[in-house]
Design a protein around this motif. Structure first.
Motif, short mmCIF file in Angstrom:
data_model
loop_
_atom_site.label_atom_id
_atom_site.label_comp_id
_atom_site.label_asym_id
_atom_site.label_seq_id
_atom_site.Cartn_x
_atom_site.Cartn_y
_atom_site.Cartn_z
N ARG A 36 0.83 -1.21 0.00
CA ARG A 36 0.00 0.00 0.00
C ARG A 36 0.86 1.25 0.00
O ARG A 36 0.59 2.20 -0.74
CB ARG A 36 -0.92 0.01 1.22
CG ARG A 36 -1.83 1.23 1.26
CD ARG A 36 -2.49 1.42 2.58
NE ARG A 36 -1.47 1.72 3.58
CZ ARG A 36 -1.64 1.59 4.89
NH1 ARG A 36 -2.78 1.15 5.36
NH2 ARG A 36 -0.69 1.90 5.74
N LEU A 39 2.26 1.72 -3.39
CA LEU A 39 1.21 2.19 -4.28
C LEU A 39 0.99 3.69 -4.10
O LEU A 39 0.84 4.42 -5.09
CB LEU A 39 -0.09 1.42 -4.03
CG LEU A 39 -1.31 1.82 -4.86
CD1 LEU A 39 -1.04 1.62 -6.34
CD2 LEU A 39 -2.51 1.01 -4.42
N ASP A 40 0.98 4.17 -2.86
CA ASP A 40 0.84 5.60 -2.61
C ASP A 40 1.98 6.38 -3.25
O ASP A 40 1.76 7.42 -3.88
CB ASP A 40 0.81 5.89 -1.11
CG ASP A 40 -0.50 5.48 -0.46
OD1 ASP A 40 -1.49 5.29 -1.19
OD2 ASP A 40 -0.51 5.34 0.78
N GLN A 43 1.51 6.43 -7.05
CA GLN A 43 0.44 7.32 -7.46
C GLN A 43 0.87 8.78 -7.37
O GLN A 43 0.56 9.59 -8.24
CB GLN A 43 -0.82 7.08 -6.63
CG GLN A 43 -1.50 5.78 -6.98
CD GLN A 43 -2.67 5.47 -6.09
OE1 GLN A 43 -2.79 6.01 -4.98
NE2 GLN A 43 -3.53 4.58 -6.54
N HIS A 50 -1.02 7.62 -13.26
CA HIS A 50 -0.94 6.54 -12.29
C HIS A 50 -1.95 5.43 -12.56
O HIS A 50 -1.74 4.30 -12.14
CB HIS A 50 -1.10 7.07 -10.86
CG HIS A 50 -2.49 7.43 -10.46
ND1 HIS A 50 -3.02 8.67 -10.70
CD2 HIS A 50 -3.45 6.70 -9.85
CE1 HIS A 50 -4.26 8.70 -10.24
NE2 HIS A 50 -4.55 7.53 -9.72
N TYR A 51 -3.03 5.72 -13.27
CA TYR A 51 -3.99 4.65 -13.58
C TYR A 51 -3.35 3.56 -14.43
O TYR A 51 -3.63 2.38 -14.26
CB TYR A 51 -5.22 5.21 -14.30
CG TYR A 51 -6.10 6.04 -13.41
CD1 TYR A 51 -6.80 5.46 -12.35
CD2 TYR A 51 -6.23 7.40 -13.61
CE1 TYR A 51 -7.59 6.22 -11.52
CE2 TYR A 51 -7.04 8.17 -12.80
CZ TYR A 51 -7.72 7.57 -11.75
OH TYR A 51 -8.50 8.33 -10.92
N CYS A 54 0.56 2.36 -12.43
CA CYS A 54 0.50 1.72 -11.11
C CYS A 54 -0.58 0.64 -11.04
O CYS A 54 -0.89 0.15 -9.95
CB CYS A 54 0.26 2.76 -10.03
SG CYS A 54 1.48 4.08 -9.98
N LYS A 55 -1.14 0.27 -12.18
CA LYS A 55 -2.24 -0.69 -12.19
C LYS A 55 -1.82 -2.03 -11.59
O LYS A 55 -2.55 -2.61 -10.78
CB LYS A 55 -2.74 -0.88 -13.61
CG LYS A 55 -3.91 -1.83 -13.70
CD LYS A 55 -4.40 -1.98 -15.11
CE LYS A 55 -5.56 -2.96 -15.13
NZ LYS A 55 -6.05 -3.17 -16.48
N SER A 58 -1.76 -1.78 -7.83
CA SER A 58 -3.09 -1.71 -7.21
C SER A 58 -3.78 -3.07 -7.26
O SER A 58 -4.47 -3.45 -6.30
CB SER A 58 -3.94 -0.65 -7.88
OG SER A 58 -4.21 -0.97 -9.22
N GLU A 59 -3.58 -3.84 -8.33
CA GLU A 59 -4.17 -5.18 -8.40
C GLU A 59 -3.55 -6.11 -7.37
O GLU A 59 -4.25 -6.90 -6.73
CB GLU A 59 -4.01 -5.74 -9.81
CG GLU A 59 -4.89 -5.04 -10.83
CD GLU A 59 -4.60 -5.46 -12.25
OE1 GLU A 59 -3.61 -6.20 -12.48
OE2 GLU A 59 -5.36 -5.04 -13.14
N TYR A 61 -2.26 -5.15 -4.53
CA TYR A 61 -2.74 -4.71 -3.23
C TYR A 61 -4.15 -5.21 -2.97
O TYR A 61 -4.47 -5.67 -1.87
CB TYR A 61 -2.67 -3.19 -3.13
CG TYR A 61 -3.14 -2.64 -1.81
CD1 TYR A 61 -2.55 -3.02 -0.63
CD2 TYR A 61 -4.19 -1.74 -1.75
CE1 TYR A 61 -2.98 -2.53 0.59
CE2 TYR A 61 -4.63 -1.24 -0.55
CZ TYR A 61 -4.02 -1.64 0.63
OH TYR A 61 -4.46 -1.15 1.83
N MET A 62 -5.01 -5.14 -3.97
CA MET A 62 -6.39 -5.62 -3.80
C MET A 62 -6.42 -7.12 -3.51
O MET A 62 -7.18 -7.59 -2.67
CB MET A 62 -7.22 -5.31 -5.04
CG MET A 62 -7.49 -3.84 -5.25
SD MET A 62 -8.33 -3.06 -3.87
CE MET A 62 -9.89 -3.87 -3.94
#
Length: 78
Positions: A36, A39-40, A43, A50-51, A54-55, A58-59, A61-62
């Motif tokens: 996380r 990721l911050d 971003q 960042h979309y 950093c995809k 983020s995936e 992290y989810m």
């Protein structure tokens, strides 16, 4: 070995197993926190891009949020 000594060893082993389980659970939760934080940083660094850039993070992290929850030693099914 007497019955009491065998019982004491069994209890010690159970406590050690519980401690190991809880420790591993916390380690996985802290790994998710590190992802996380990365990721911050990604971003903030990438700005409007960042979309796309950093995809993958983020995936990851989810997925970690779903799998790496801190779990207690006892599980109660409802």
């Amino acid at each position: 070995m007497s019955l009491n000594q065998a019982r004491a060893e069994e209890i010690k082993a159970k406590f050690q197993e519980r401690d190991d389980h809880i420790r591993e659970s916390w380690v996985r939760a802290m790994e998710a926190r590190l992802v996380r934080d990365e990721l911050d940083k990604c971003q903030r660094g990438e700005g409007v891009n960042h979309y796309e850039n950093c995809k993958w993070l983020s995936e990851k992290y989810m997925k970690m949020l779903q799998e790496n929850r801190v779990q207690g030693y006892k599980h109660i099914d409802i």
